[in-house]
Design a protein around this motif. Sequence first.
Motif, PDB file in Angstrom:
ATOM      1  N   LYS A 133     -25.450   0.365 -10.111  1.00  0.00           N
ATOM      2  CA  LYS A 133     -24.147  -0.166  -9.691  1.00  0.00           C
ATOM      3  C   LYS A 133     -24.224  -1.678  -9.505  1.00  0.00           C
ATOM      4  O   LYS A 133     -23.317  -2.412  -9.912  1.00  0.00           O
ATOM      5  N   THR A 134     -25.312  -2.121  -8.882  1.00  0.00           N
ATOM      6  CA  THR A 134     -25.480  -3.561  -8.645  1.00  0.00           C
ATOM      7  C   THR A 134     -25.597  -4.307  -9.970  1.00  0.00           C
ATOM      8  O   THR A 134     -24.984  -5.372 -10.146  1.00  0.00           O
ATOM      9  N   ILE A 135     -26.366  -3.729 -10.905  1.00  0.00           N
ATOM     10  CA  ILE A 135     -26.520  -4.374 -12.219  1.00  0.00           C
ATOM     11  C   ILE A 135     -25.177  -4.421 -12.937  1.00  0.00           C
ATOM     12  O   ILE A 135     -24.789  -5.467 -13.487  1.00  0.00           O
ATOM     13  N   LYS A 136     -24.443  -3.299 -12.932  1.00  0.00           N
ATOM     14  CA  LYS A 136     -23.134  -3.281 -13.595  1.00  0.00           C
ATOM     15  C   LYS A 136     -22.182  -4.268 -12.935  1.00  0.00           C
ATOM     16  O   LYS A 136     -21.435  -4.984 -13.611  1.00  0.00           O
ATOM     17  N   SER A 137     -22.226  -4.284 -11.610  1.00  0.00           N
ATOM     18  CA  SER A 137     -21.364  -5.216 -10.881  1.00  0.00           C
ATOM     19  C   SER A 137     -21.717  -6.656 -11.242  1.00  0.00           C
ATOM     20  O   SER A 137     -20.827  -7.490 -11.464  1.00  0.00           O
ATOM     21  N   ALA A 138     -23.022  -6.934 -11.310  1.00  0.00           N
ATOM     22  CA  ALA A 138     -23.457  -8.288 -11.667  1.00  0.00           C
ATOM     23  C   ALA A 138     -23.046  -8.616 -13.100  1.00  0.00           C
ATOM     24  O   ALA A 138     -22.586  -9.735 -13.386  1.00  0.00           O
ATOM     25  N   GLU A 139     -23.195  -7.641 -14.013  1.00  0.00           N
ATOM     26  CA  GLU A 139     -22.790  -7.873 -15.403  1.00  0.00           C
ATOM     27  C   GLU A 139     -21.290  -8.131 -15.491  1.00  0.00           C
ATOM     28  O   GLU A 139     -20.840  -9.024 -16.219  1.00  0.00           O
ATOM     29  N   LEU A 140     -20.510  -7.332 -14.744  1.00  0.00           N
ATOM     30  CA  LEU A 140     -19.057  -7.542 -14.737  1.00  0.00           C
ATOM     31  C   LEU A 140     -18.713  -8.909 -14.155  1.00  0.00           C
ATOM     32  O   LEU A 140     -17.819  -9.602 -14.667  1.00  0.00           O
ATOM     33  N   GLU A 141     -19.428  -9.281 -13.118  1.00  0.00           N
ATOM     34  CA  GLU A 141     -19.191 -10.587 -12.491  1.00  0.00           C
ATOM     35  C   GLU A 141     -19.529 -11.711 -13.472  1.00  0.00           C
ATOM     36  O   GLU A 141     -18.789 -12.691 -13.579  1.00  0.00           O
ATOM     37  N   VAL A 142     -20.649 -11.543 -14.188  1.00  0.00           N
ATOM     38  CA  VAL A 142     -21.039 -12.556 -15.179  1.00  0.00           C
ATOM     39  C   VAL A 142     -19.983 -12.632 -16.276  1.00  0.00           C
ATOM     40  O   VAL A 142     -19.581 -13.729 -16.702  1.00  0.00           O
ATOM     41  N   GLU A 143     -19.525 -11.470 -16.739  1.00  0.00           N
ATOM     42  CA  GLU A 143     -18.499 -11.438 -17.789  1.00  0.00           C
ATOM     43  C   GLU A 143     -17.214 -12.091 -17.290  1.00  0.00           C
ATOM     44  O   GLU A 143     -16.570 -12.864 -18.008  1.00  0.00           O
ATOM     45  N   LYS A 144     -16.871 -11.772 -16.049  1.00  0.00           N
ATOM     46  CA  LYS A 144     -15.667 -12.358 -15.451  1.00  0.00           C
ATOM     47  C   LYS A 144     -15.812 -13.876 -15.341  1.00  0.00           C
ATOM     48  O   LYS A 144     -14.872 -14.628 -15.643  1.00  0.00           O
ATOM     49  N   LYS A 157     -17.707 -15.724 -17.220  1.00  0.00           N
ATOM     50  CA  LYS A 157     -17.638 -16.274 -18.583  1.00  0.00           C
ATOM     51  C   LYS A 157     -16.190 -16.457 -19.008  1.00  0.00           C
ATOM     52  O   LYS A 157     -15.805 -17.504 -19.550  1.00  0.00           O
ATOM     53  N   LYS A 158     -15.393 -15.391 -18.767  1.00  0.00           N
ATOM     54  CA  LYS A 158     -13.975 -15.465 -19.139  1.00  0.00           C
ATOM     55  C   LYS A 158     -13.285 -16.589 -18.377  1.00  0.00           C
ATOM     56  O   LYS A 158     -12.485 -17.342 -18.947  1.00  0.00           O
ATOM     57  N   GLN A 159     -13.603 -16.681 -17.082  1.00  0.00           N
ATOM     58  CA  GLN A 159     -13.008 -17.731 -16.254  1.00  0.00           C
ATOM     59  C   GLN A 159     -13.426 -19.104 -16.776  1.00  0.00           C
ATOM     60  O   GLN A 159     -12.598 -20.013 -16.874  1.00  0.00           O
ATOM     61  N   ALA A 160     -14.718 -19.223 -17.122  1.00  0.00           N
ATOM     62  CA  ALA A 160     -15.206 -20.508 -17.636  1.00  0.00           C
ATOM     63  C   ALA A 160     -14.523 -20.828 -18.960  1.00  0.00           C
ATOM     64  O   ALA A 160     -14.157 -21.985 -19.212  1.00  0.00           O
ATOM     65  N   ARG A 161     -14.335 -19.819 -19.819  1.00  0.00           N
ATOM     66  CA  ARG A 161     -13.654 -20.047 -21.098  1.00  0.00           C
ATOM     67  C   ARG A 161     -12.213 -20.492 -20.870  1.00  0.00           C
ATOM     68  O   ARG A 161     -11.721 -21.407 -21.540  1.00  0.00           O
ATOM     69  N   LYS A 162     -11.555 -19.785 -19.906  1.00  0.00           N
ATOM     70  CA  LYS A 162     -10.170 -20.165 -19.611  1.00  0.00           C
ATOM     71  C   LYS A 162     -10.106 -21.598 -19.098  1.00  0.00           C
ATOM     72  O   LYS A 162      -9.243 -22.376 -19.511  1.00  0.00           O
TER      73      LYS A 162
END
Length: 163
Positions: free
Chosen positions: A108-119, A121-126
């Motif tokens: 769960k922590t890894i998935k949460s961290a991956e989702l956070e990283v993806e989020k 990334k998207k935020q940084a792209r925006k």
Amino acid sequence: MAPQNMPAVSIDINMFWQIINFLILMFFFKKYFQKPISKVLDARKEKIANELKQAEIDREMAAKANEETQGILKAARTEANEILLRAEKKADDRKEAILKEANSQREKTIKSAELEVEKMKKQARKELQSEVTALAVNLAEKMINEKLDSKLGANLLNVLLKR
């Protein structure tokens, strides 16, 4: 001196009276003392027989008690082993449950961290896209301000926006 012939057993009068006295004593003894002495001896014999019987009964009871004790001890050892095995199984089950929970939590922590990283990334792209757009607009304004051709500014703006 010539040897005298003496009989092998000589009975004189004293010996005769001693034998008579002995027989009278035996008669009185038999008549007056035999029954009480026999009773005492019989009672003693009976007491000894009863004590032997009781000793045999006690020995059998002790043997039976020993067997029961051994059986109880064996049952207690078996039960203790079963309790120990159940405790070990519970400990193993608990260990597995804790490991499973820890692995689940880690996933769960890894998935949460991956989702956070993806989020992120998207935020940084925006944010980057917004900055690029803002820079493009600023650049376009500067170009327009520098009196560039409006057609050239629009083309440049479209090119920058497509990226």
